[in-house]
Design a protein around this motif. Sequence first.
Motif, PDB file in Angstrom:
ATOM      1  N   HIS A 114     -14.806   6.553  -0.679  1.00  0.00           N
ATOM      2  CA  HIS A 114     -15.987   6.812  -1.510  1.00  0.00           C
ATOM      3  C   HIS A 114     -16.087   8.285  -1.894  1.00  0.00           C
ATOM      4  O   HIS A 114     -16.842   8.646  -2.808  1.00  0.00           O
ATOM      5  CB  HIS A 114     -17.249   6.385  -0.769  1.00  0.00           C
ATOM      6  N   GLN A 115     -15.348   9.189  -1.249  1.00  0.00           N
ATOM      7  CA  GLN A 115     -15.387  10.605  -1.593  1.00  0.00           C
ATOM      8  C   GLN A 115     -14.298  10.993  -2.586  1.00  0.00           C
ATOM      9  O   GLN A 115     -14.307  12.092  -3.118  1.00  0.00           O
ATOM     10  CB  GLN A 115     -15.231  11.451  -0.323  1.00  0.00           C
ATOM     11  N   GLU A 116     -13.338  10.060  -2.803  1.00  0.00           N
ATOM     12  CA  GLU A 116     -12.232  10.369  -3.696  1.00  0.00           C
ATOM     13  C   GLU A 116     -12.591  10.148  -5.164  1.00  0.00           C
ATOM     14  O   GLU A 116     -11.919  10.642  -6.053  1.00  0.00           O
ATOM     15  CB  GLU A 116     -11.027   9.496  -3.345  1.00  0.00           C
ATOM     16  N   GLY A 117     -13.627   9.382  -5.450  1.00  0.00           N
ATOM     17  CA  GLY A 117     -13.977   9.089  -6.824  1.00  0.00           C
ATOM     18  C   GLY A 117     -13.201   7.894  -7.344  1.00  0.00           C
ATOM     19  O   GLY A 117     -12.536   7.181  -6.615  1.00  0.00           O
ATOM     20  N   SER A 118     -13.262   7.691  -8.638  1.00  0.00           N
ATOM     21  CA  SER A 118     -12.653   6.494  -9.236  1.00  0.00           C
ATOM     22  C   SER A 118     -11.191   6.691  -9.611  1.00  0.00           C
ATOM     23  O   SER A 118     -10.551   5.780 -10.110  1.00  0.00           O
ATOM     24  CB  SER A 118     -13.445   6.086 -10.484  1.00  0.00           C
ATOM     25  N   GLY A 119     -10.668   7.897  -9.359  1.00  0.00           N
ATOM     26  CA  GLY A 119      -9.309   8.154  -9.800  1.00  0.00           C
ATOM     27  C   GLY A 119      -8.244   7.810  -8.780  1.00  0.00           C
ATOM     28  O   GLY A 119      -7.084   8.166  -8.977  1.00  0.00           O
ATOM     29  N   THR A 120      -8.573   7.164  -7.723  1.00  0.00           N
ATOM     30  CA  THR A 120      -7.578   6.862  -6.699  1.00  0.00           C
ATOM     31  C   THR A 120      -6.835   5.579  -7.031  1.00  0.00           C
ATOM     32  O   THR A 120      -7.273   4.766  -7.841  1.00  0.00           O
ATOM     33  CB  THR A 120      -8.260   6.703  -5.331  1.00  0.00           C
ATOM     34  N   ASN A 121      -5.707   5.401  -6.375  1.00  0.00           N
ATOM     35  CA  ASN A 121      -4.897   4.199  -6.565  1.00  0.00           C
ATOM     36  C   ASN A 121      -5.003   3.255  -5.378  1.00  0.00           C
ATOM     37  O   ASN A 121      -4.140   2.390  -5.211  1.00  0.00           O
ATOM     38  CB  ASN A 121      -3.427   4.603  -6.762  1.00  0.00           C
ATOM     39  N   CYS A 122      -6.044   3.454  -4.548  1.00  0.00           N
ATOM     40  CA  CYS A 122      -6.164   2.673  -3.315  1.00  0.00           C
ATOM     41  C   CYS A 122      -7.214   1.571  -3.420  1.00  0.00           C
ATOM     42  O   CYS A 122      -7.498   0.909  -2.418  1.00  0.00           O
ATOM     43  CB  CYS A 122      -6.510   3.580  -2.139  1.00  0.00           C
ATOM     44  N   SER A 123      -7.812   1.379  -4.552  1.00  0.00           N
ATOM     45  CA  SER A 123      -8.903   0.408  -4.657  1.00  0.00           C
ATOM     46  C   SER A 123      -8.455  -0.989  -4.272  1.00  0.00           C
ATOM     47  O   SER A 123      -9.121  -1.685  -3.488  1.00  0.00           O
ATOM     48  CB  SER A 123      -9.471   0.407  -6.077  1.00  0.00           C
ATOM     49  N   ALA A 124      -7.323  -1.409  -4.792  1.00  0.00           N
ATOM     50  CA  ALA A 124      -6.838  -2.758  -4.486  1.00  0.00           C
ATOM     51  C   ALA A 124      -6.473  -2.870  -3.010  1.00  0.00           C
ATOM     52  O   ALA A 124      -6.781  -3.875  -2.341  1.00  0.00           O
ATOM     53  CB  ALA A 124      -5.637  -3.097  -5.356  1.00  0.00           C
ATOM     54  N   TYR A 125      -5.840  -1.820  -2.473  1.00  0.00           N
ATOM     55  CA  TYR A 125      -5.475  -1.832  -1.061  1.00  0.00           C
ATOM     56  C   TYR A 125      -6.719  -1.923  -0.177  1.00  0.00           C
ATOM     57  O   TYR A 125      -6.769  -2.696   0.776  1.00  0.00           O
ATOM     58  CB  TYR A 125      -4.670  -0.578  -0.726  1.00  0.00           C
ATOM     59  N   HIS A 148       0.831  -1.199   0.000  1.00  0.00           N
ATOM     60  CA  HIS A 148       0.000   0.000   0.000  1.00  0.00           C
ATOM     61  C   HIS A 148       0.867   1.252   0.000  1.00  0.00           C
ATOM     62  O   HIS A 148       1.999   1.247   0.467  1.00  0.00           O
ATOM     63  CB  HIS A 148      -0.909   0.014   1.222  1.00  0.00           C
ATOM     64  N   GLY A 149       0.328   2.348  -0.517  1.00  0.00           N
ATOM     65  CA  GLY A 149       1.062   3.601  -0.558  1.00  0.00           C
ATOM     66  C   GLY A 149       0.920   4.378   0.736  1.00  0.00           C
ATOM     67  O   GLY A 149       0.209   3.992   1.653  1.00  0.00           O
ATOM     68  N   GLU A 150       1.592   5.521   0.786  1.00  0.00           N
ATOM     69  CA  GLU A 150       1.610   6.300   2.022  1.00  0.00           C
ATOM     70  C   GLU A 150       0.257   6.915   2.328  1.00  0.00           C
ATOM     71  O   GLU A 150      -0.061   7.168   3.472  1.00  0.00           O
ATOM     72  CB  GLU A 150       2.675   7.386   1.917  1.00  0.00           C
ATOM     73  N   THR A 151      -0.566   7.218   1.311  1.00  0.00           N
ATOM     74  CA  THR A 151      -1.858   7.846   1.559  1.00  0.00           C
ATOM     75  C   THR A 151      -2.982   6.827   1.690  1.00  0.00           C
ATOM     76  O   THR A 151      -4.120   7.200   1.938  1.00  0.00           O
ATOM     77  CB  THR A 151      -2.198   8.833   0.428  1.00  0.00           C
ATOM     78  N   CYS A 152      -2.722   5.567   1.481  1.00  0.00           N
ATOM     79  CA  CYS A 152      -3.746   4.529   1.552  1.00  0.00           C
ATOM     80  C   CYS A 152      -3.621   3.810   2.893  1.00  0.00           C
ATOM     81  O   CYS A 152      -2.681   3.042   3.088  1.00  0.00           O
ATOM     82  CB  CYS A 152      -3.598   3.523   0.411  1.00  0.00           C
ATOM     83  N   ASN A 153      -4.521   4.101   3.782  1.00  0.00           N
ATOM     84  CA  ASN A 153      -4.510   3.399   5.062  1.00  0.00           C
ATOM     85  C   ASN A 153      -5.934   3.010   5.454  1.00  0.00           C
ATOM     86  O   ASN A 153      -6.900   3.280   4.738  1.00  0.00           O
ATOM     87  CB  ASN A 153      -3.836   4.225   6.160  1.00  0.00           C
TER      88      ASN A 153
END
Length: 589
Positions: A547-558, A533-538
């Motif tokens: 759910h407020q970030e939209g579909s453009g995030t990179n945290c879906s898999a995390y 996971h990245g630093e902003t995905c916790n």
Amino acid sequence: SRDGYPKATRSKWILCHACRFSEGLVSILVSFVFIVQAYDVLELFKDFAAIQFVASLDNVAFIVAMNGLSGRVVKSTARYIANTEFMPVKNRRIKRSWVGCGASALMFAMLLGGWAYILSTQESNYLLMSSACRRLDIKLGQESYDLSNLNRVSSPFPSDLANRTNTPLLLNPDNPSELFYAYFNGMYTADWEEIINNRPVYYDFQGRENAATAGKFWYCAKESTWVFTIAAFDDGVSRGECDQWLARSEKTEAFLLEDESISSEWTVWTGATTKTTFEIDCIDCTRYEGESGCNFNGECNPDGTCACREFGNGGEPWFGESCQAPPPCRPVDAFVLGETSEDYRQVAHYMPVLNMDGSRVLTYQRPVYWNKRNLDAERQNFLLYTGSRWYATDWPIVDLCGTDASAPCGMAQFAQFFTSDFHAYWFDTLTTNTDYISVVTDSFTPVGLEWLSLGQGRTAGDFGTFGFTYEEGFAVHCFNSNCDQSGLCGTGGDCMNDSRYNLTIRSWCQCEAGWSGYFCQFSPEHPYAPEGHGETCNEYFCDYLEHQEGSGTNCSAYCAQTRAMKTCWNTPTVCTFDPKDQLRIGLST
């Protein structure tokens, strides 16, 4: 004669008799008050003996002076006064007799009027009402009555109990749960329209309109005791002259339940008589000066209630009937400690249940918390107060929202459920899968308390009211994230103040170098920390911000992996892997 005592003037004679008349009038009034207030004849005799003693003190002093025991000058003056005569005018004798008769008639009329006034006020209960406390905070003991052990052929409750009360009833009256007396703790109010043995009846919040299920205190004159009963309860065991009492006081003649003469030692019925201690506190701010009745945190209303002021700048008022507690923490986290420091495992994140106006839903004057990540589960997880303890308990979704799957089910329905005269016993709270209970407490928050696990096996044995309990390391923490708090995110993350999201919590922890968790409390080696996971995905991001970030995030898999891990922790029977064998199972979701 007048010539022998030139200082014996008529004005002095009138003053002397006026004083004697006043003394006699006061004595009659005091005697009248004693008679009205006397509980029994013996007390009345004691009061009159005290009056006689006080009245004789001046006569004793005069006799001492007459005998010279106070000195020659005082003796001479006393003898002069004793021998003083005043010759009245003969033609005023008839007038004086009329004055005496008139005064006697006046005193008789005053006593008769006072007697009539006392009778009228007793009939209207004005005297009791004016001296009675507006509300009583009553805490019963921790005893319980195990109804399953009764040698009976039928339930102590009627089968149609639901039709006899407006109180929502989840308890099965044909097979009732154990009767915990502490479930009937709370505010009791005197009902002046129902008088038994010249004393008011006290009901809990359900009131007289729900008398079948309401907790009720009343005076039983046949045994001279105050008793606690539930009208619909009848276990078939005769317990004397006071019907089906469940608790009773020591013998007393007190007219009000809050009277200090009533002993705090009561007897409760648990299938046998058991001694216990009750606490009865008056909640009426008008009995105190200024704002002291509201702990200087609010203003006293004429009806004895407190209008609590806002606490700080938080937008919420002080809590409690007397404004005695700051607003409890809004979001809280529940954790279970494992066998080592690395086994610090989150169980659930709780948010307060809110009414439509944004105010908190309260049970027993304390907030209800809901673990909102479980919305699709058959049981919803809550933290709530039940009279003397906090419970971490699950509720069937069908009780909360009904059986119609198409009907809306969420915060609004939960708020309605807990505000509809919630009562821990009649809602069958303990048997609806309670996993953890706090120790006995008055706390307005579940944070910082000691908790006990009821265990997976629900072993009753002879371990007491709640069966076998043990300390599992369950703890509840406040989640009012504040970056001004030292060490909020530890060494594994940085506290971030972010105003992009319209949330109760504006601060959150941005974890670094593989750390995770709301407070970055999980190390990279911890089995609760997903890989890659990245630093902003916790964990906090996945639960509240994804759910407020939209579909453009990179945290879906995390986040998908995090949710799978949470499911595994809480319901291991559906897991395809075991995160760590030695960790205990938490609250089911």
